[in-house]
Motif scaffolding. Sequence first.
Motif, PDB file in Angstrom:
ATOM      1  N   ARG A 100      46.488  46.111  43.579  1.00 44.69           N
ATOM      2  CA  ARG A 100      45.510  46.526  44.587  1.00 44.69           C
ATOM      3  C   ARG A 100      46.113  47.465  45.632  1.00 44.69           C
ATOM      4  O   ARG A 100      45.387  47.948  46.526  1.00 44.69           O
ATOM      5  CB  ARG A 100      44.923  45.287  45.302  1.00 44.69           C
ATOM      6  N   ASP A 112      39.414  42.288  47.243  1.00 42.89           N
ATOM      7  CA  ASP A 112      40.674  42.405  46.511  1.00 42.89           C
ATOM      8  C   ASP A 112      41.060  41.069  45.881  1.00 42.89           C
ATOM      9  O   ASP A 112      41.528  41.024  44.736  1.00 42.89           O
ATOM     10  CB  ASP A 112      41.792  42.870  47.444  1.00 42.89           C
ATOM     11  N   GLN A 115      39.173  40.638  42.750  1.00 39.29           N
ATOM     12  CA  GLN A 115      39.736  41.454  41.670  1.00 39.29           C
ATOM     13  C   GLN A 115      40.979  40.782  41.085  1.00 39.29           C
ATOM     14  O   GLN A 115      41.188  40.788  39.866  1.00 39.29           O
ATOM     15  CB  GLN A 115      40.111  42.842  42.201  1.00 39.29           C
ATOM     16  N   ALA A 151      44.075  44.508  37.536  1.00 39.01           N
ATOM     17  CA  ALA A 151      43.668  44.399  38.942  1.00 39.01           C
ATOM     18  C   ALA A 151      43.631  45.770  39.615  1.00 39.01           C
ATOM     19  O   ALA A 151      42.884  45.962  40.578  1.00 39.01           O
ATOM     20  CB  ALA A 151      44.628  43.476  39.695  1.00 39.01           C
ATOM     21  N   ASP A 153      42.357  48.324  38.416  1.00 39.42           N
ATOM     22  CA  ASP A 153      40.963  48.723  38.180  1.00 39.42           C
ATOM     23  C   ASP A 153      40.797  50.236  38.091  1.00 39.42           C
ATOM     24  O   ASP A 153      39.962  50.837  38.768  1.00 39.42           O
ATOM     25  CB  ASP A 153      40.064  48.161  39.288  1.00 39.42           C
TER      26      ASP A 153
END
Length: 252
Positions: A100, A112, A115, A151, A153
């Motif tokens: 993140r 976050d 996620q 994570a 993403d």
Amino acid sequence: MIATDSLSKQYGGKTVLSDITLELPRGKLVAFIGGNGAGKSTLLSLIARTLPRSAGKVIIDDIELADWNNRELAKKLSILRQTNDIDIRLTVRELVAFGRFPYTRGRLDAGDERQIDNALACLGLKALQERYLDELSGGQRQMAFIAMIVAQDTEYIMLDEPLNNLDMRHSVHIMNVLRQLVETAGKTVFVVIHDINFVAAHADHIIALKDGQIVAQGDVRDIIRTDVLRRIYGMDIRVIDIDGRPVCLYYS
């Protein structure tokens, strides 16, 4: 879309990647195959800007790679290398939280944390999230690093030999996760992989390299053929169909 134009790399006067021009399909699992030293990892590193190119261009979503801001690129594209060494002692959750960083610079909020939770669940690591990395098996550590990438993403995910030194169970689990990322999360996944049966079972598109050049590319049925595999690997590989999928026999 990611594209390359006449991309090349030399080390000390030796060309290891030569004149690579590609348009990589979006929303697919793309496998890079070929023997040792073919240039697969080098190509992935050049596209991800973790290695400087000697010549040519890389275009990511109509922007030349050199023009991307580092932080914005880290939100668009992620890469996991073959070896991942960390000098500090981290728990699994702490490692995954690093994914993140491009968004938070270390200040995690509730979004976050969600996620991170989703990435841990995706890799089946919820029960291990408070364990330290040095307490895990090799397969568990590899899944933790992949969870960090999940994570992050990003639209484009690049994994350099993620199945190295893993047993069958962990390898199957990771390949199933990659397929899920493509099919349910809409990601584009690029993976360097040696086991061509995993490629045949899971990939949508294959790019084959030999001696630093592309020798074949196309859908699985275009590449997983005895004549094409002979050009790539220099050996006879029998291909049979099992349950509608091509399976390679190359052990004898």
